[in-house]
Design an enzyme around this catalytic site. Sequence first.
Site, PDB file in Angstrom:
ATOM      1  CD  GLU A   1      -2.026  -2.126   1.801  1.00 22.55           C
ATOM      2  OE1 GLU A   1      -2.937  -2.970   1.713  1.00 22.55           O
ATOM      3  OE2 GLU A   1      -0.972  -2.327   2.436  1.00 22.55           O
ATOM      4  CB  THR A   2       1.443   4.063  -1.973  1.00 24.14           C
ATOM      5  OG1 THR A   2       2.518   3.173  -2.315  1.00 24.14           O
ATOM      6  CG2 THR A   2       1.962   5.493  -1.941  1.00 24.14           C
TER       7      THR A   2
END
Length: 268
Positions: free
Chosen positions: A47-48
């Site tokens: 995830e970002t």
Amino acid sequence: MAEFQFQQIDVFSAEPARGNPVAVVIGADGLSTEQMAACANWTNLSETTFLLQPTMPEADYRVRIFTPRTELPFAGHPTLGSCHAWLAAGGQPRGNTIVQECGLGLVPVRAHNGCFAFAAPPLRRSGTVQPDLLHRVADGWTDNGPGWLSIMLGSRREVLALEPDYAALSDLCIGVTGPWDPIHDGQQAQFEVRAFAMACGVNEDPVTGSLNAGLAQWLIGSGLAPRHYIASQGTCLGRAGRVHVDQENGKIWVGGVATTLIEGVLRL
């Protein structure tokens, strides 16, 4: 080209580089959805996240969460890492509990001495899996956003021995847990967890807050786990994830350590 503050946070481990990393872009209000998605694909982490000004008056900040393939309404370790980055960048909460706004709504977060915990969101779906899925996996839904299909095995050893056929299960997100044997496995944790998130573009996620939040509501609610326990995750990937679960006044909190390992400027 614009510049943004950037941090990469290691979440759910007290040992550097042995938790789950999340990339956090701070002050990202000027970025489009397409730019955020491209950046998340580029970082290639599970995830970002992108920190934004809140749109809800109760919230301290807003976050958007992207995998390399899609956007999520909520995710656990990105919530804790984003809160850590927001505070490190000078964020000032309005009360004792920080309030995050995300696609799922408002999520309370607690922070104390480098440890962070979020209140588990209500399950969007629970119960028995559709019959046509039972032969592929089995046992129960614990869905608070990503859509986890959750399975409990008889032991930690069985969980660690799994070798999934990722291609055959490419459209699913599957969480598997099994109890530790205190004699053979020790007493550092009470459950082992693995998260196979093929539908989100991640074969195996190192340490997963949303899955552990859903599992906790299922396990504690059905009497399979005590009100306070620790889950181990990431073992097969060489990580040392520790997820602390606590049920307080009917609410489940999921937490762990968050530490900044990379800090700098991102140019997009």
